[in-house]
Design a protein around this motif. Structure first.
Motif, short mmCIF file in Angstrom:
data_model
loop_
_atom_site.label_atom_id
_atom_site.label_comp_id
_atom_site.label_asym_id
_atom_site.label_seq_id
_atom_site.Cartn_x
_atom_site.Cartn_y
_atom_site.Cartn_z
N ASN A 75 11.70 10.46 -9.28
CA ASN A 75 10.40 8.64 -9.27
C ASN A 75 11.02 7.18 -8.12
N LYS A 76 12.38 7.89 -7.54
CA LYS A 76 12.93 7.35 -6.21
C LYS A 76 11.49 6.22 -5.56
N LYS A 77 10.84 6.34 -5.00
CA LYS A 77 9.87 5.65 -4.85
C LYS A 77 9.76 4.12 -5.57
N ARG A 80 12.00 -0.14 -6.95
CA ARG A 80 11.46 -1.71 -5.82
C ARG A 80 13.18 -2.06 -5.12
#
Length: 89
Positions: A75-77, A80
């Motif tokens: 879930n690196k995306k 922010r």
């Protein structure tokens, strides 16, 4: 006879290690990815940190993040501010 026993033991070790590595790869592929931070925060209110040593750049947070390298990488995306904590609150 001794060579036969050694051969069977070696074969057992080889098969045991190969099945163990297969199970590890299968477990790593079952990490859940989330569409957005609202969905991730339902399961992990403090977000997900890559390691326990990371520090939040955004200031005060209300909750402590859950630490999991595999879950963070999936879930690196959602990170922010790129501080290695996804969806911190």
């Amino acid at each position: 006879m001794k060579q036969l026993i050694v051969a069977f033991l070696s074969l057992g070790l080889i098969l045991g290690f190969s099945f163990d590595s297969f199970n590890n790869a299968e477990a790593a592929s079952k990490v859940k990815t989330y569409k957005n931070c609202s969905a991730l925060n339902k399961d992990y209110p403090g977000g997900v940190a890559r390691s326990s040593s990371v520090k939040n750049k955004g200031g005060k947070t209300k909750y402590k993040p859950y630490v999991s390298k595999a879950l963070y990488d999936a879930n690196k995306k959602l990170d922010r501010d790129k501080d290695f904590i996804a969806c911190e609150r």
